[in-house]
Motif scaffolding. Structure first.
Motif, PDB file in Angstrom:
ATOM      1  N   GLU A  18       0.699  -3.349  -8.409  1.00 35.77           N
ATOM      2  CA  GLU A  18       2.094  -2.935  -8.568  1.00 35.77           C
ATOM      3  C   GLU A  18       2.214  -1.433  -8.340  1.00 35.77           C
ATOM      4  O   GLU A  18       3.118  -0.968  -7.649  1.00 35.77           O
ATOM      5  CB  GLU A  18       2.591  -3.280  -9.977  1.00 35.77           C
ATOM      6  N   ALA A  78       1.996  -0.726  -4.669  1.00 40.47           N
ATOM      7  CA  ALA A  78       3.249  -1.063  -3.993  1.00 40.47           C
ATOM      8  C   ALA A  78       4.316  -0.032  -4.333  1.00 40.47           C
ATOM      9  O   ALA A  78       5.085   0.400  -3.473  1.00 40.47           O
ATOM     10  CB  ALA A  78       3.715  -2.460  -4.398  1.00 40.47           C
ATOM     11  N   ASP A  79       4.355   0.376  -5.581  1.00 41.67           N
ATOM     12  CA  ASP A  79       5.339   1.359  -6.019  1.00 41.67           C
ATOM     13  C   ASP A  79       5.209   2.641  -5.202  1.00 41.67           C
ATOM     14  O   ASP A  79       6.188   3.307  -4.908  1.00 41.67           O
ATOM     15  CB  ASP A  79       5.126   1.663  -7.501  1.00 41.67           C
ATOM     16  N   LEU A  80       3.976   2.970  -4.848  1.00 41.83           N
ATOM     17  CA  LEU A  80       3.738   4.206  -4.104  1.00 41.83           C
ATOM     18  C   LEU A  80       3.897   4.001  -2.597  1.00 41.83           C
ATOM     19  O   LEU A  80       3.585   4.888  -1.813  1.00 41.83           O
ATOM     20  CB  LEU A  80       2.347   4.742  -4.434  1.00 41.83           C
ATOM     21  N   GLY A  81       4.356   2.805  -2.218  1.00 42.43           N
ATOM     22  CA  GLY A  81       4.734   2.610  -0.823  1.00 42.43           C
ATOM     23  C   GLY A  81       3.724   1.880   0.040  1.00 42.43           C
ATOM     24  O   GLY A  81       3.896   1.802   1.252  1.00 42.43           O
ATOM     25  N   ALA A  82       2.667   1.339  -0.561  1.00 42.78           N
ATOM     26  CA  ALA A  82       1.662   0.646   0.242  1.00 42.78           C
ATOM     27  C   ALA A  82       2.082  -0.806   0.447  1.00 42.78           C
ATOM     28  O   ALA A  82       2.412  -1.507  -0.504  1.00 42.78           O
ATOM     29  CB  ALA A  82       0.300   0.716  -0.433  1.00 42.78           C
ATOM     30  N   ARG A 141      -2.091  -2.998   3.076  1.00 39.09           N
ATOM     31  CA  ARG A 141      -2.750  -1.733   2.744  1.00 39.09           C
ATOM     32  C   ARG A 141      -3.218  -1.727   1.301  1.00 39.09           C
ATOM     33  O   ARG A 141      -4.267  -1.161   0.988  1.00 39.09           O
ATOM     34  CB  ARG A 141      -1.812  -0.568   3.011  1.00 39.09           C
ATOM     35  N   PHE A 191       9.347  -5.023  -9.302  1.00 40.11           N
ATOM     36  CA  PHE A 191       8.234  -5.839  -9.791  1.00 40.11           C
ATOM     37  C   PHE A 191       8.725  -7.102 -10.484  1.00 40.11           C
ATOM     38  O   PHE A 191       7.949  -7.991 -10.792  1.00 40.11           O
ATOM     39  CB  PHE A 191       7.362  -5.027 -10.745  1.00 40.11           C
ATOM     40  N   ALA A 201       8.834  -4.112  -3.436  1.00 38.13           N
ATOM     41  CA  ALA A 201       8.647  -2.846  -4.145  1.00 38.13           C
ATOM     42  C   ALA A 201       8.268  -1.708  -3.204  1.00 38.13           C
ATOM     43  O   ALA A 201       8.755  -0.589  -3.349  1.00 38.13           O
ATOM     44  CB  ALA A 201       7.587  -3.010  -5.227  1.00 38.13           C
ATOM     45  N   TYR A 202       7.396  -2.008  -2.211  1.00 43.18           N
ATOM     46  CA  TYR A 202       6.887  -0.903  -1.404  1.00 43.18           C
ATOM     47  C   TYR A 202       7.916  -0.353  -0.436  1.00 43.18           C
ATOM     48  O   TYR A 202       7.709   0.679   0.177  1.00 43.18           O
ATOM     49  CB  TYR A 202       5.599  -1.309  -0.668  1.00 43.18           C
ATOM     50  N   VAL A 210      11.801   4.521  -4.650  1.00 42.10           N
ATOM     51  CA  VAL A 210      11.751   4.696  -6.094  1.00 42.10           C
ATOM     52  C   VAL A 210      10.287   4.853  -6.481  1.00 42.10           C
ATOM     53  O   VAL A 210       9.433   4.210  -5.890  1.00 42.10           O
ATOM     54  CB  VAL A 210      12.305   3.421  -6.774  1.00 42.10           C
ATOM     55  N   ASN A 211      10.003   5.715  -7.423  1.00 42.19           N
ATOM     56  CA  ASN A 211       8.639   5.760  -7.962  1.00 42.19           C
ATOM     57  C   ASN A 211       8.688   5.627  -9.464  1.00 42.19           C
ATOM     58  O   ASN A 211       9.657   5.988 -10.110  1.00 42.19           O
ATOM     59  CB  ASN A 211       7.920   7.050  -7.574  1.00 42.19           C
ATOM     60  N   MET A 212       7.599   5.088  -9.996  1.00 39.80           N
ATOM     61  CA  MET A 212       7.601   4.764 -11.424  1.00 39.80           C
ATOM     62  C   MET A 212       6.372   5.350 -12.094  1.00 39.80           C
ATOM     63  O   MET A 212       5.279   5.329 -11.540  1.00 39.80           O
ATOM     64  CB  MET A 212       7.596   3.236 -11.570  1.00 39.80           C
ATOM     65  N   TYR A 235      -2.061   9.379  -3.266  1.00 44.68           N
ATOM     66  CA  TYR A 235      -1.922   8.010  -2.776  1.00 44.68           C
ATOM     67  C   TYR A 235      -0.560   7.748  -2.125  1.00 44.68           C
ATOM     68  O   TYR A 235      -0.476   7.224  -1.012  1.00 44.68           O
ATOM     69  CB  TYR A 235      -2.151   7.024  -3.924  1.00 44.68           C
ATOM     70  N   GLY A 236       0.501   8.119  -2.824  1.00 39.14           N
ATOM     71  CA  GLY A 236       1.848   7.857  -2.318  1.00 39.14           C
ATOM     72  C   GLY A 236       2.125   8.606  -1.023  1.00 39.14           C
ATOM     73  O   GLY A 236       2.709   8.059  -0.084  1.00 39.14           O
ATOM     74  N   GLN A 290       0.732   7.043   2.058  1.00 39.89           N
ATOM     75  CA  GLN A 290       1.352   5.818   2.551  1.00 39.89           C
ATOM     76  C   GLN A 290       2.554   6.112   3.437  1.00 39.89           C
ATOM     77  O   GLN A 290       3.069   5.220   4.093  1.00 39.89           O
ATOM     78  CB  GLN A 290       1.814   4.926   1.382  1.00 39.89           C
ATOM     79  N   ARG A 326       5.057   7.131   6.354  1.00 45.40           N
ATOM     80  CA  ARG A 326       5.070   7.170   7.810  1.00 45.40           C
ATOM     81  C   ARG A 326       6.371   7.795   8.226  1.00 45.40           C
ATOM     82  O   ARG A 326       7.413   7.421   7.688  1.00 45.40           O
ATOM     83  CB  ARG A 326       4.924   5.758   8.388  1.00 45.40           C
TER      84      ARG A 326
END
Ligand SMILES: Nc1ncnc2c1ncn2[C@@H]1O[C@H](COP(=O)(O)OP(=O)(O)OP(=O)(O)O)[C@@H](O)[C@H]1O
Ligand SMILES: [Mg+2]
Lengths: 288, 356
Positions: A183, A186-190, A194, B57, B77-78, B82-84, B103-104, B107, B109
């Motif tokens: 989660e 995914a939250d961070l955009g992956a 990925r 989620f 979600a991806y 929004v970030n949590m 990490y974020g 990702q 692009r």
């Protein structure tokens, strides 16, 4: 009498490790010492062993090079093939399978163990033999296809026989993967793909390493499958050993081969462990 | 201008069920663009569930969630801007601090240049006071340090909406104040919409533009902090936010009749049984003889807080009140001792009446 905490800890350790240590030293270490001693000895004229100190047996190793290379090639290749088939299955079982059926499906994986591998491998002789699949292939216009007694048949047998052993450790490592990390990913955009390569795969590497090491090591000593499905052509070291100990009764030569095999196995385990630790780091996952 | 130009997040009649458990019921909430909203409520009232539906989620069982103009019910979600910051951190155990925070950014692009990434990661770590921890593994950090990594990992992306689930709960007072200020300036500088879950009322009231008080899966009040404190929408809010004295009364024309027969002057339109709520600081006590409040009781307990003193005062037939008295430090004799008889007065405008 009061025991200090340290003494108690040592006692508990002794109780935990004691039984297996005793078992191993009697049934593994002692025979291995015997093999070591044999390997530097000579073959008695009537067969067996006679005391000596020579490395002549080791000089002779190249005579069995084919078996050695067959094993060294087909064992890891077999393990990798196993891995390729096992990973998606383990992934499905651990991550995707409905929780209600998960245990049932997992137990299905080990069902084949209820029948002897010998019997199941025999079945493949008939399937791959001239009157099996090649016969069917001939009907659709592909005559003279040889399946049995080829490296391919051995690999097929290997994957077939060792799949459960590969699935289990991977399943375990995937099963305890913290879903909340996915989660977060995914939250961070992956994207899911990925996330798989960034999170799931690295965190399941200890299971992959265990599975590959386990299957490779067992395959290095494999005897049954190459014997039945490889015919005389695809000889493994295991077959060579059977031949040397039971047929030609050249114990020192057999021992030298065995010692070499064990050394290679130890080397592989060490390397595999190193790699697994390097990739996965420590395995502490519980946060908070 | 449509409504969605003004709102960054919107819940429209959202209900979320987990099997038989209904976590949130018929939530309607519109968070203005760039607002700092605090989500307040007892444990299990559905705060995390709300954030998780915005993060993607959980899917609402009924109703719609909007981010900006987009209905996001079916957006994975991806793909959400929004970030949590997760209540349980969810840091990646196989990556070091730096790679967790990066990490974020990795990702995104088109790709962000790697020196740009390390610059922003460095800035984020500095903001959470963790410069120099970049190479550490997660399990080599204390709980509070992990929490700050979680914070850095979210803010470094500068999302449109930031969801913070008790992001400062594990920090000491000093660090927490530092982080509160950092978050506020971040929010102001970048115009990010903040949704912050907290159990710390001071934090909620001091930092936010709007407070959303929830209970049992429903929103009880959504208003500015001062409004929530001064005019709680119902008894639950009055009780949950700050300290409140309650007494059951009967409203009659011109008066409120208390349980012991005493009456208080009252000008409101309400009639019949009701619950009166009064903040401790809206009440005053004085030794009997020096004051002439409408109620008389005696002090049972005193808590000395320096500039304030809190008294528990028992009034026969009515109950126990909590009254806080400001001290001005001039009168050496201003503290009233337990056991002393006192009269109680109050600011009548501060009275709130709720249906019994
Ligand atoms: N996955 C789930 N399955 C079943 N019930 C759930 C699930 N997640 C949450 N709930 C229930 O939904 C309700 C709301 O949970 P939620 O996590 O949103 O509470 P919260 O307000 O964040 O509480 P806290 O302050 O303790 O974090 C609780 O009653 C909880 O038990
Ligand atoms: Mg929560």
């Amino acid at each position: 009498m009061a025991m200090t905490l340290a003494t108690r800890k040592r006692l508990v350790t002794a109780l935990l490790v004691g039984p297996s240590a005793a078992w191993l030293s009697i049934f593994l270490v002692l025979p291995f010492i015997a093999i070591l001693v044999f390997s530097v000895g000579e073959r008695a004229p009537e067969g067996g062993y006679q005391a000596a100190f020579t490395f002549a047996q080791f000089m002779n190793l190249p005579a069995r090079a084919t078996a050695f290379w067959n094993t060294m090639l087909l064992a890891p290749v077999g393990a990798i093939l196993c891995l390729l088939v096992a990973y998606p299955t383990a992934y499905y079982l651990a991550i995707r399978a409905p929780t209600r059926f998960r245990m049932l499906l997992v137990s299905l994986v080990v069902v084949p163990f209820w029948t002897s591998l010998l019997v199941r491998t025999y079945a493949w002789i008939f399937i791959l033999g001239a009157r099996g699949l090649p016969n069917l292939l001939a009907l659709i216009g592909l005559p003279d296809v040889r399946l049995l007694n080829t490296p391919g048949a051995v690999l097929l047998g290997i994957v077939y026989g060792y799949l459960p052993l590969m699935i289990m450790p991977i399943y375990v490592s995937l099963e305890k993967l913290d879903r909340r990390l996915l989660e977060a990913s995914a939250d961070l955009g992956a994207s899911p793909v990925r996330s798989f390569f960034n999170i799931t795969l690295p965190l399941s590497l200890p299971g992959v390493a265990t599975g590959v090491a386990l299957v490779t090591i067992l395959l290095l000593g494999e005897y049954l499958i190459p014997q039945l499905l490889g015919g005389g052509k695809v000889f493994f070291i295991g077959n060579a050993l059977v031949d040397l100990f039971l047929q030609s009764r050249n114990w020192p030569y057999g021992s030298a081969i065995a010692v070499t095999l064990v050394s290679v196995v130890v080397l592989i385990i060490t390397l595999a462990m190193r790699l697994a630790w390097r990739f996965a780091g420590t395995r502490q996952v519980d946060l908070v | 201008m449509s409504a969605s130009d003004l709102h960054d997040i919107e819940f429209r009649s959202v209900t979320k069920r987990y099997g038989d458990v209904t976590a949130v019921t018929d939530i309607n909430l519109a968070v203005p663009k760039g607002a700092f909203v605090a989500l307040l409520g007892p444990s299990g009232c559905g705060k995390t569930t709300c954030l998780r539906m915005i993060g993607g989620f959980e899917q609402p069982s009924e109703g719609d969630v909007y981010i900006g103009e987009t209905r996001v019910n079916d957006l994975p979600a991806y793909r959400r801007p929004v970030n949590m910051v997760f209540q349980h951190y969810a840091l990646f155990p196989h990556l070091d601090v730096e790679n967790n925070v990066a990490y974020g950014l990795r990702q995104q692009r088109p790709r962000i240049a790697s020196d740009e990434i390390s610059r922003r990661v460095g800035a984020a770590l500095e903001m959470v006071r963790l410069s120099g921890f970049g190479r550490r593994r997660i399990h080599e950090l204390s709980g509070g340090q992990q929490q700050r990594v979680a914070l850095a990992r979210a803010i470094v992306n500068k999302p449109k909406v930031l969801l913070l689930d008790e992001p400062l709960a594990a920090l000491d007072r000093k660090l927490r104040t530092d982080m509160q200020m950092e978050l506020q300036s971040l929010q102001r500088d970048l115009g990010i919409t903040f949704l912050l879950v907290t159990h710390d009322q001071e934090e909620a009231l001091s930092m936010s533009d709007l407070v959303c008080v929830m209970s049992a899966g429903r929103i009880r009040q959504f208003a500015r902090p001062q409004e929530v404190y001064d005019r709680p929408a119902d008894l639950f809010v009055a009780d949950f936010v700050g300290k409140t004295n309650k007494m059951t009364v009967t409203a009659e024309p011109g008066i409120l009749r208390l349980g012991n027969g005493a009456t208080l002057p009252f000008a409101g339109p309400e009639r019949g049984p009701a619950v009166l709520a009064l903040r401790p600081e809206a009440m005053r006590i004085a030794r009997v003889g020096t004051g002439d409040g409408p109620l008389v009781g005696h002090v049972t307990h005193r808590i000395f807080l320096g500039s304030l003193a809190e008294y528990s005062v028992a009034v026969a037939g009515v109950g126990e009140f909590l009254i806080s008295a400001e001290r001005h430090g001039l009168d050496a004799n201003d503290l009233i001792e337990p056991g002393e008889a006192v009269s109680i007065d109050y600011i009548s405008e501060a009275i709130r009446l709720y249906p019994a």
